[in-house]
Design a protein around this motif. Structure first.
Motif, PDB file in Angstrom:
ATOM      1  N   PRO A 109      -0.561  10.810  15.319  1.00 27.01           N
ATOM      2  CA  PRO A 109       0.040  11.639  16.382  1.00 27.01           C
ATOM      3  C   PRO A 109       1.232  10.964  17.050  1.00 27.01           C
ATOM      4  O   PRO A 109       2.152  11.646  17.506  1.00 27.01           O
ATOM      5  N   LEU A 110       1.241   9.609  17.085  1.00 25.12           N
ATOM      6  CA  LEU A 110       2.382   8.912  17.686  1.00 25.12           C
ATOM      7  C   LEU A 110       3.644   9.084  16.851  1.00 25.12           C
ATOM      8  O   LEU A 110       4.758   9.052  17.375  1.00 25.12           O
ATOM      9  N   ALA A 111       3.469   9.281  15.525  1.00 22.84           N
ATOM     10  CA  ALA A 111       4.627   9.464  14.651  1.00 22.84           C
ATOM     11  C   ALA A 111       5.305  10.803  14.864  1.00 22.84           C
ATOM     12  O   ALA A 111       6.468  10.991  14.500  1.00 22.84           O
ATOM     13  N   GLY A 112       4.597  11.755  15.484  1.00 21.69           N
ATOM     14  CA  GLY A 112       5.167  13.076  15.716  1.00 21.69           C
ATOM     15  C   GLY A 112       5.504  13.756  14.401  1.00 21.69           C
ATOM     16  O   GLY A 112       4.704  13.782  13.476  1.00 21.69           O
ATOM     17  N   GLY A 113       6.725  14.277  14.283  1.00 22.96           N
ATOM     18  CA  GLY A 113       7.131  14.961  13.061  1.00 22.96           C
ATOM     19  C   GLY A 113       7.906  14.091  12.098  1.00 22.96           C
ATOM     20  O   GLY A 113       8.441  14.592  11.114  1.00 22.96           O
ATOM     21  N   ALA A 114       7.992  12.775  12.379  1.00 25.32           N
ATOM     22  CA  ALA A 114       8.772  11.881  11.519  1.00 25.32           C
ATOM     23  C   ALA A 114       7.966  11.527  10.273  1.00 25.32           C
ATOM     24  O   ALA A 114       6.933  10.851  10.364  1.00 25.32           O
ATOM     25  N   LEU A 115       8.440  11.963   9.104  1.00 16.93           N
ATOM     26  CA  LEU A 115       7.710  11.680   7.874  1.00 16.93           C
ATOM     27  C   LEU A 115       7.685  10.186   7.566  1.00 16.93           C
ATOM     28  O   LEU A 115       6.733   9.688   6.966  1.00 16.93           O
ATOM     29  N   GLY A 116       8.733   9.466   7.975  1.00 16.36           N
ATOM     30  CA  GLY A 116       8.724   8.020   7.792  1.00 16.36           C
ATOM     31  C   GLY A 116       7.601   7.364   8.575  1.00 16.36           C
ATOM     32  O   GLY A 116       6.928   6.452   8.082  1.00 16.36           O
ATOM     33  N   GLY A 117       7.387   7.827   9.796  1.00 12.96           N
ATOM     34  CA  GLY A 117       6.298   7.291  10.611  1.00 12.96           C
ATOM     35  C   GLY A 117       4.943   7.628  10.031  1.00 12.96           C
ATOM     36  O   GLY A 117       4.021   6.804  10.053  1.00 12.96           O
ATOM     37  N   ILE A 118       4.803   8.829   9.494  1.00 10.51           N
ATOM     38  CA  ILE A 118       3.536   9.222   8.864  1.00 10.51           C
ATOM     39  C   ILE A 118       3.293   8.377   7.617  1.00 10.51           C
ATOM     40  O   ILE A 118       2.175   7.934   7.342  1.00 10.51           O
ATOM     41  N   GLY A 119       4.370   8.120   6.848  1.00  8.67           N
ATOM     42  CA  GLY A 119       4.239   7.255   5.679  1.00  8.67           C
ATOM     43  C   GLY A 119       3.796   5.856   6.069  1.00  8.67           C
ATOM     44  O   GLY A 119       2.964   5.244   5.385  1.00  8.67           O
ATOM     45  N   ALA A 120       4.335   5.341   7.186  1.00  8.02           N
ATOM     46  CA  ALA A 120       3.925   4.019   7.658  1.00  8.02           C
ATOM     47  C   ALA A 120       2.457   4.020   8.071  1.00  8.02           C
ATOM     48  O   ALA A 120       1.722   3.057   7.801  1.00  8.02           O
ATOM     49  N   ALA A 121       2.005   5.105   8.716  1.00  9.98           N
ATOM     50  CA  ALA A 121       0.598   5.195   9.115  1.00  9.98           C
ATOM     51  C   ALA A 121      -0.316   5.213   7.893  1.00  9.98           C
ATOM     52  O   ALA A 121      -1.370   4.565   7.868  1.00  9.98           O
ATOM     53  N   ILE A 122       0.095   5.958   6.858  1.00  8.14           N
ATOM     54  CA  ILE A 122      -0.683   5.986   5.621  1.00  8.14           C
ATOM     55  C   ILE A 122      -0.730   4.598   4.990  1.00  8.14           C
ATOM     56  O   ILE A 122      -1.775   4.145   4.513  1.00  8.14           O
ATOM     57  N   ALA A 123       0.421   3.901   4.991  1.00  6.58           N
ATOM     58  CA  ALA A 123       0.471   2.561   4.399  1.00  6.58           C
ATOM     59  C   ALA A 123      -0.468   1.611   5.132  1.00  6.58           C
ATOM     60  O   ALA A 123      -1.163   0.801   4.503  1.00  6.58           O
ATOM     61  N   VAL A 124      -0.522   1.690   6.454  1.00  6.04           N
ATOM     62  CA  VAL A 124      -1.421   0.826   7.228  1.00  6.04           C
ATOM     63  C   VAL A 124      -2.875   1.157   6.920  1.00  6.04           C
ATOM     64  O   VAL A 124      -3.713   0.257   6.741  1.00  6.04           O
ATOM     65  N   ASP A 125      -3.183   2.443   6.843  1.00  8.58           N
ATOM     66  CA  ASP A 125      -4.552   2.864   6.525  1.00  8.58           C
ATOM     67  C   ASP A 125      -4.978   2.336   5.162  1.00  8.58           C
ATOM     68  O   ASP A 125      -6.064   1.773   4.988  1.00  8.58           O
ATOM     69  N   ARG A 126      -4.121   2.494   4.153  1.00  6.13           N
ATOM     70  CA  ARG A 126      -4.459   2.037   2.799  1.00  6.13           C
ATOM     71  C   ARG A 126      -4.448   0.516   2.698  1.00  6.13           C
ATOM     72  O   ARG A 126      -5.213  -0.056   1.914  1.00  6.13           O
ATOM     73  N   ALA A 127      -3.610  -0.151   3.505  1.00  7.54           N
ATOM     74  CA  ALA A 127      -3.650  -1.618   3.550  1.00  7.54           C
ATOM     75  C   ALA A 127      -5.009  -2.083   4.042  1.00  7.54           C
ATOM     76  O   ALA A 127      -5.591  -3.043   3.517  1.00  7.54           O
ATOM     77  N   GLY A 128      -5.531  -1.408   5.057  1.00 10.10           N
ATOM     78  CA  GLY A 128      -6.863  -1.749   5.553  1.00 10.10           C
ATOM     79  C   GLY A 128      -7.927  -1.546   4.501  1.00 10.10           C
ATOM     80  O   GLY A 128      -8.835  -2.380   4.345  1.00 10.10           O
ATOM     81  N   LYS A 129      -7.821  -0.469   3.737  1.00 12.99           N
ATOM     82  CA  LYS A 129      -8.792  -0.221   2.664  1.00 12.99           C
ATOM     83  C   LYS A 129      -8.720  -1.314   1.605  1.00 12.99           C
ATOM     84  O   LYS A 129      -9.743  -1.795   1.112  1.00 12.99           O
ATOM     85  N   GLY A 130      -7.486  -1.706   1.243  1.00 13.87           N
ATOM     86  CA  GLY A 130      -7.341  -2.751   0.244  1.00 13.87           C
ATOM     87  C   GLY A 130      -7.902  -4.084   0.707  1.00 13.87           C
ATOM     88  O   GLY A 130      -8.556  -4.807  -0.055  1.00 13.87           O
ATOM     89  N   LEU A 131      -7.690  -4.426   1.960  1.00 14.95           N
ATOM     90  CA  LEU A 131      -8.170  -5.707   2.484  1.00 14.95           C
ATOM     91  C   LEU A 131      -9.687  -5.778   2.542  1.00 14.95           C
ATOM     92  O   LEU A 131     -10.280  -6.829   2.313  1.00 14.95           O
TER      93      LEU A 131
END
Length: 414
Positions: A109-131
């Motif tokens: 929700p903090l990323a709002g409508g910015a697809l770059g911000g949503i992509g960063a949120a997805i990357a952080v989520d998947r980084a956590g899964k990988g770790l």
């Protein structure tokens, strides 16, 4: 051949609480995965609706973000395993991974409508899964007697799958209740992930690791691995012939695997179901996985994990044949669920017995990474193949490749 070592508590051995023969630690980790998967699958099921109808993104952006969601975790599995072994604290690394994934839910929700911000949120989520993946599996292995590893991983994966099953149901119920107040989905998802973190912190113990027997006794002519194992030492595990063969064939089988999304689309078309029924098809696979994970895990303890792992891929090849044959969609979904129940936790249980405790997380991560990247490449290759061929022929080709690889794996005697 490496032999496993054990966790040894600095305060001396303690009796471990067990439930039905499986350590309570495994149930606790299963509950962690249950709440985390409800949280993760809420977001995974919600993202297409959120991106396309909430933010107005196109199919290209959706495809790029979906690829990021699939591939980012695979690239960080080795890092998670390496850190867990280097620090001898798999629980701490797992907590970091689960924490990153939880925090990422608030970033949407903090990323709002910015697809770059949503992509960063997805990357952080998947980084956590990988770790967290390899350290979590190392914790399961450390808490479980070797004769019960298949059952333990089956119990864990069953609880994990139960969470994956409830996630889409929960998000659709929530969207029905709150309408277009999309931020509520991410907040609820964060709260559920937080429950999993609390369970991990409070109910899962972590002991320092040291080899029960000097490594030189098992590896003539080689130096003992350092206690603070690095990625290089972890990769050297592949020099051991049985482990190398397992990783090689697991990766080759992954290359011959079609993506789940395309399989579900093919089943939906073959069965003549409306497009609105497509999101429900993964639930059918998850239900079969949930019902079969523990029985197949126990069977793996009796007859051998590698045999069950290969059997699972044979079932997948049969599923592809059913997809290619009209009127057999239900059988294809049944076999698809049995494939996951026969392979996911079973492979980790089989590998765990080949790895020393101080390199276990790294070794598991190396194989998981190879398999995950191979499956991602297989899914992309299948997509390219499907652009020029009918889906039926694509699945027939995949089934043939799977069966050919299975024959080679069986002959290898791993």
């Amino acid at each position: 051949m490496y032999l496993s070592s054990t966790y040894v508590s600095s305060t001396g051995p303690r009796r471990r609480l067990r439930v039905g023969g499986v350590p309570a630690t495994v149930f606790a980790l299963g509950l962690v995965s249950f709440f985390t998967d409800v949280s993760a699958e809420m977001v995974a099921a919600f993202l297409p609706m959120y991106l396309m109808y909430g933010l107005g993104a196109g199919l290209l952006q959706l495809g790029l973000l979906d690829g990021l969601y699939t591939g980012a975790s695979a690239l960080l599995r080795v890092a998670g395993g390496h850190l867990a072994d280097r620090w001898s604290r798999p629980k701490a690394v797992a907590l970091c991974g689960y924490g990153l994934s939880a925090l990422s839910k608030l970033a949407f929700p903090l990323a709002g409508g910015a697809l770059g911000g949503i992509g960063a949120a997805i990357a952080v989520d998947r980084a956590g899964k990988g770790l967290r993946a390899a350290p979590r599996d190392a914790l399961i292995t450390a808490a479980t007697p070797p004769r019960l590893l298949g059952a333990a991983f089956g119990v864990h994966r069953a609880l994990d799958t139960a969470g994956a099953l409830l996630g889409p149901i929960a998000v659709f119920a929530l969207v029905g209740a709150v309408g277009d107040a999309y931020d509520a989905v991410f907040v609820v998802s964060f709260c559920l992930a937080l429950v999993g973190i609390v369970i991990l912190a409070a109910f899962v113990r972590n002991h320092p690791i040291r080899p029960a027997v000097p490594a030189e006794a098992h590896l003539p002519g080689r130096q003992a691995a350092r206690a603070g194992a690095g990625v290089r030492e972890g990769l050297r595990l592949l020099a051991e012939r049985p482990l190398r063969r397992v990783t090689l064939f697991a990766s080759l089988l992954g290359l011959a695997t079609a993506g789940d999304a395309i399989l579900f689309v093919a089943v939906q078309r073959q069965a003549g179901l409306p497009v609105s029924a497509l999101p429900l098809l993964p639930l059918a696979t998850s239900l079969v996985f949930l019902a079969a994970a523990v029985p197949l895990g126990r069977l793996a303890d009796k007859v051998g994990g590698w045999r069950i792992f290969l059997m699972g891929h044979a079932l997948l090849a049969l599923s592809y044949l059913f997809v290619a044959h009209p009127g057999t969609a239900a059988a294809a979904l049944l076999l698809h669920g049995l494939f996951y129940a026969s392979t996911d936790g079973v492979l980790m249980a089989h590998l765990a017995g080949m790895l020393p405790a101080h390199l276990r997380a790294t070794g598991l991560a190396v194989t998981q990474t190879g398999q995950a990247l191979a499956r991602m490449a297989g899914a992309i290759g299948f997509g390219f193949l499907a652009t020029g061929l009918d889906l039926r022929w694509c699945f027939l080709i995949c089934a043939t490749l799977l069966l050919s690889t299975l024959l080679a794996a069986w002959r290898s005697g791993t």
